[in-house]
Design an enzyme around this catalytic site. Structure first.
Site, mmCIF file in Angstrom:
data_model
loop_
_atom_site.group_PDB
_atom_site.id
_atom_site.type_symbol
_atom_site.label_atom_id
_atom_site.label_comp_id
_atom_site.label_asym_id
_atom_site.label_seq_id
_atom_site.Cartn_x
_atom_site.Cartn_y
_atom_site.Cartn_z
ATOM 1 N N CYS A 8 -103.001 -24.891 -17.812
ATOM 2 C CA CYS A 8 -102.645 -23.388 -16.899
ATOM 3 C C CYS A 8 -102.262 -24.276 -15.557
ATOM 4 O O CYS A 8 -102.803 -25.111 -15.349
ATOM 5 C CB CYS A 8 -103.265 -22.577 -16.805
ATOM 6 S SG CYS A 8 -103.234 -21.352 -15.741
ATOM 7 N N ARG A 25 -103.784 -21.996 -11.944
ATOM 8 C CA ARG A 25 -105.175 -22.025 -11.569
ATOM 9 C C ARG A 25 -105.320 -21.462 -10.290
ATOM 10 O O ARG A 25 -106.564 -21.226 -9.044
ATOM 11 C CB ARG A 25 -105.904 -23.081 -11.730
ATOM 12 C CG ARG A 25 -105.592 -23.152 -12.636
ATOM 13 C CD ARG A 25 -106.290 -24.334 -13.939
ATOM 14 N NE ARG A 25 -105.441 -26.151 -14.134
ATOM 15 C CZ ARG A 25 -106.137 -26.702 -14.640
ATOM 16 N NH1 ARG A 25 -107.087 -27.209 -14.266
ATOM 17 N NH2 ARG A 25 -104.499 -27.900 -14.757
ATOM 18 N N TRP A 27 -100.463 -13.380 -15.277
ATOM 19 C CA TRP A 27 -99.091 -12.277 -15.511
ATOM 20 C C TRP A 27 -98.163 -13.749 -15.653
ATOM 21 O O TRP A 27 -99.139 -14.984 -15.466
ATOM 22 C CB TRP A 27 -98.899 -12.408 -14.084
ATOM 23 C CG TRP A 27 -98.955 -13.439 -12.612
ATOM 24 C CD1 TRP A 27 -97.824 -14.363 -12.584
ATOM 25 C CD2 TRP A 27 -99.666 -13.102 -11.787
ATOM 26 N NE1 TRP A 27 -98.288 -15.203 -11.287
ATOM 27 C CE2 TRP A 27 -99.319 -14.067 -10.933
ATOM 28 C CE3 TRP A 27 -101.111 -12.576 -10.767
ATOM 29 C CZ2 TRP A 27 -100.436 -14.618 -9.656
ATOM 30 C CZ3 TRP A 27 -101.449 -12.488 -10.345
ATOM 31 C CH2 TRP A 27 -101.147 -14.212 -9.551
ATOM 32 N N GLU A 72 -92.439 -18.823 -19.767
ATOM 33 C CA GLU A 72 -92.862 -18.337 -21.593
ATOM 34 C C GLU A 72 -92.762 -17.611 -21.687
ATOM 35 O O GLU A 72 -92.029 -17.960 -23.245
ATOM 36 C CB GLU A 72 -94.060 -17.720 -21.035
ATOM 37 C CG GLU A 72 -95.526 -18.569 -20.193
ATOM 38 C CD GLU A 72 -96.430 -18.315 -20.185
ATOM 39 O OE1 GLU A 72 -96.705 -17.472 -18.678
ATOM 40 O OE2 GLU A 72 -97.453 -18.503 -20.592
#
Ligand code: ARG
Length: 374
Positions: free
Chosen positions: A81, A84, A253, A258
């Site tokens: 991720c 973070r 979010w 993506e």
């Protein structure tokens, strides 16, 4: 004064041994919790209680504070991720008392409403009952709470998201009468602790969607593309101190890429690059015109623009890359390692134009963590 008279059959011994949690994991977590949260009481007393409960029941119960901390640190430890930096702000909804399918359904819907916030998206997790030696926790079978169906036609062609063809067929086999469109929101399939699965159709107001348009090209809206506002992963277990919470949907979010560089662009997803290139009138007869790259950029411009116009929280990959390096620096300063997986951290477009590309990362896996079991 209470006294216990308990008996164990050979069968119980088996299940206990197999399903008892690892007390060393529990101990490690409790120590970490107290180290990072000074003033949380007597660590040795807590360790004694936990060890006693594990010996007696094969498991123990996290305090609300331990659960919140564990869920946040699991995010902090998510090496795939890039987002973070805000791990401390994760909102934890403690629903550990819920094991039934209706309860899970209701709380998933409530989660989506709260997390969506009419566009002001809040990173949120809802934690349902854990696995224990006595019973398994409930599960959500969907990969995410909100996803689009993939309908396979007679001739083998697919309408919708090809990634979810199998799941769509599973939902249909459980009696789901979805449409036949490109963006039909799938129902949530819930496996409760006891009994058969439940199909839950999400109410419309729990699913915020954004139609995709382009700031300059009017025709872009005619492509009929859209995407949901909230990515809520629902098939990963939250593992804290040896305890597995198999049902713990969480969301952040979106980062535009993506959607613009993966969901709508990948050849095995919505495969829109050739479509956009054609409308742009690009020369697709040669790779060297870089028509793919050009179309990809316009699609990503459209996604970022549309979310912004709709007032829905979204980040871009340049901003997020910089934030991630800020996060790394902060973690280092706090004396911690920040594990990261380069191949996931580097954005799927313009990788080399972002600072996260130009370095290596610690590849350790730390706990608490979000994991895929079985
Ligand atoms: N990449 C996944 C998707 O397109 C979502 C993963 C989580 N992403 C996030 N921004 N929290 O749906």
């Amino acid at each position: 004064m209470r006294t216990w008279i308990r008996s164990l059959r050979p069968f119980d011994i088996h299940t206990l041994v197999e399903r008892t949690i690892d007390v060393r994991e529990a101990e490690r977590f409790i120590r970490q919790f107290h180290a990072e949260n000074p003033g949380s009481g007597d660590v040795n007393a807590r360790l004694r209680d936990v060890a006693r409960d594990v010996a007696r029941y094969g498991t123990y119960t996290h305090t609300a504070e331990e659960l919140t901390f564990g869920a946040r640190v699991a995010w902090r430890n998510s090496n795939r991720c890039i987002g973070r930096l805000y791990w401390r702000s994760l909102k934890v909804r403690d629903r550990r008392q819920i094991t039934g399918a209706e309860g899970v359904a209701l709380e998933c819907v409530a989660h989506l409403r709260e997390a969506t916030g009419e566009g002001r998206i809040r990173p949120t997790i809802t934690v349902f009952a854990p696995d224990t030696p006595a019973r398994r926790g409930p599960r959500v079978l969907n990969e995410q709470l909100i996803r689009y169906a993939g309908h396979r036609a007679e001739d083998g062609s697919i309408v919708g998201d090809p990634r979810y063809v199998e799941f769509t067929e599973l939902a249909k086999s459980h009696g789901w009468h979805g449409g036949a469109g490109r963006f039909d929101v799938l129902p949530v399939l819930i496996q409760p602790s006891f009994g058969g699965p439940l199909l839950c159709n999400l109410p419309g107001d729990a699913v915020l969607e954004v139609p995709i348009e382009h700031p300059e090209y009017r025709w872009f809206a005619d492509l009929g593309l859209r995407w949901h506002a909230v990515p809520a992963i629902s098939n990963m277990c939250l593992e804290i101190g040896g305890i597995c919470y198999p049902c713990a949907p969480f969301n952040g979010w979106y980062m535009g890429a993506e959607i613009g560089a993966r969901n709508l662009a990948d050849p095995d997803r919505y495969d829109q690059i050739p479509v956009v290139a054609e409308r742009l009138g690009l020369d697709t007869s040669t790779e060297r015109s870089l028509w793919r790259d050009h179309a990809l950029v316009e699609l990503n411009v459209a996604v970022l623009h549309s979310f912004e116009r709709a007032g829905v929280t979204m980040t871009d990959h340049h901003t997020e890359s910089r934030r991630f390096l800020t996060h790394l620096a902060r973690e280092e300063k706090a004396g911690r390692v920040c594990p990261a997986d380069w191949s996931w951290i580097v954005p799927p477009i313009s990788g080399g134009a972002t600072p996260v590309f130009h370095r290596y990362y610690d590849e350790r896996t730390l706990k608490p963590a979000y994991v895929h079991h079985r």
